[in-house]
Scaffold this active site. Structure first.
Site, short mmCIF file in Angstrom:
data_model
loop_
_atom_site.label_atom_id
_atom_site.label_comp_id
_atom_site.label_asym_id
_atom_site.label_seq_id
_atom_site.Cartn_x
_atom_site.Cartn_y
_atom_site.Cartn_z
N HIS A 1 -41.86 -20.87 26.06
CA HIS A 1 -42.48 -21.56 24.93
C HIS A 1 -42.78 -23.02 25.26
O HIS A 1 -43.89 -23.50 25.04
CB HIS A 1 -41.54 -21.47 23.72
CG HIS A 1 -41.99 -22.19 22.50
ND1 HIS A 1 -42.44 -21.53 21.37
CD2 HIS A 1 -42.04 -23.51 22.19
CE1 HIS A 1 -42.75 -22.43 20.44
NE2 HIS A 1 -42.51 -23.64 20.92
N GLU A 2 -41.80 -23.70 25.81
CA GLU A 2 -42.00 -25.12 26.11
C GLU A 2 -43.02 -25.32 27.23
O GLU A 2 -43.79 -26.29 27.21
CB GLU A 2 -40.67 -25.78 26.46
CG GLU A 2 -39.65 -25.80 25.32
CD GLU A 2 -40.14 -26.51 24.06
OE1 GLU A 2 -41.19 -27.18 24.10
OE2 GLU A 2 -39.49 -26.38 23.03
N HIS B 1 -46.39 -25.48 25.72
CA HIS B 1 -46.77 -26.84 25.29
C HIS B 1 -47.18 -27.69 26.49
O HIS B 1 -48.15 -28.46 26.41
CB HIS B 1 -45.59 -27.51 24.58
CG HIS B 1 -45.29 -26.96 23.23
ND1 HIS B 1 -46.23 -26.80 22.24
CD2 HIS B 1 -44.11 -26.55 22.68
CE1 HIS B 1 -45.66 -26.32 21.15
NE2 HIS B 1 -44.37 -26.14 21.40
#
Length: 292
Positions: free
Chosen positions: A208-209, A212
């Site tokens: 997920h990170e 980003h």
């Protein structure tokens, strides 16, 4: 996401090769055995871009639309992993090489249908009680300033025990030029595969990170209103989803909420995909801002 609504995942408590690197130490408490960390809900705290910054990103990539996304796995991303611990043993955040290798395997599986593949280049270990519980601010600047390696296209991962009910945070590609030393991803050490931060212990906090870091927003950003997350093939959703709520549909627009998308807040076991539109956006933003 402001620093209060960043991309730091919330918890209520707060591979390629086996590589070893340098280490430094401030103190070395006695080794402890890991205990299960109670995790109630995923939250995220990657500092959201301002409206002006988002507009600038859109303008920057508006004229750079490619005929097609680069081939799956054609873009290598070097990974530098920084283990921040409070002493020896997993209970002190000193995760073993096997969990780091497993994390890289999870990344490569998650991004298999995108242009990106990941190669672990080095691992270093630092014993520092202040950085171990760092959740942003001055300690983050010092930690990253001392440890970060590589350039705009190199992913630096910092694992620690940040506390404040967080799982992780990241920086966006468009932020690199103005503050390169802060670029990278910070994750809770127990969110790696086999960690104790269930149900967020299969490695997808890093997935997920990294999303980003490649430029993606949350699937629920902007709620039901356009342009939402700036990706046309992720259905709009009014708020973050937790657990794995099959059939959830919070917006009138067509399509069920994208609860299985890596950029939502569901359990690791529920997440399994990036959309084609997300892959294309990551490709555009990486070319524009990371030079790979």
């Amino acid at each position: 996401m402001s620093r209060g609504f960043m991309s730091k995942f919330a918890v209520v408590v707060g591979s390629v090769m086996a590589l070893a690197g340098c280490s430094s130490s401030e103190q070395e408490p006695a080794e402890q055995q890991p205990t299960q960390q109670a995790v109630d809900a995923r939250g995220c705290a990657t500092a959201e871009l301002s409206e002006a910054e988002k507009a600038a990103v859109q303008q920057a990539i508006a004229g750079s639309t490619r005929a097609q996304v680069r081939a799956n796995g054609s873009v290598n991303v070097n990974v530098y992993w920084h283990v921040i611990n409070n002493g020896t043993g997993i209970a002190n955040g000193d995760i073993p090489q096997t969990q780091i290798d497993a994390s890289i395997n999870v990344l490569n599986a998650a991004y298999a249908n995108t242009p990106f593949k990941f190669t672990l280049v080095s691992v270093d270990r630092t014993t520092n009680s202040t950085w171990y519980t760092c959740a942003g601010g001055g300690c983050e600047s010092k930690m990253k300033g001392a440890l970060r390696k590589g350039g705009a296209g190199d992913l630096n991962v910092y694992s620690n025990n940040m506390g404040r009910g967080l799982l992780g945070w990241a920086t966006f590609p468009s932020s690199y030029a103005s503050n390169p030393s802060m670029d990278g991803v910070v994750i809770l050490y127990s969110s790696v595969p086999g960690g104790t931060a269930a149900p967020y212990n299969q490695g997808d906090t890093l997935t997920h990170e990294a999303g980003h870091w490649f430029g993606l927003y949350h699937t629920f950003q902007g709620g039901c209103a356009d342009p939402a997350d700036y990706v046309s093939d992720t259905a709009a959703e009014s708020s973050a989803a937790y657990g794995c709520p099959a059939g959830r549909d919070t917006c009138a627009a067509a399509g069920l909420d994208p609860i299985t998308n890596f950029m939502d807040y569901t359990d690791d076991s529920c997440m399994d995909r990036f959309s084609a539109g997300q892959s294309a956006r990551m490709d555009q933003l990486t070319i524009q801002y990371r030079g790979i």
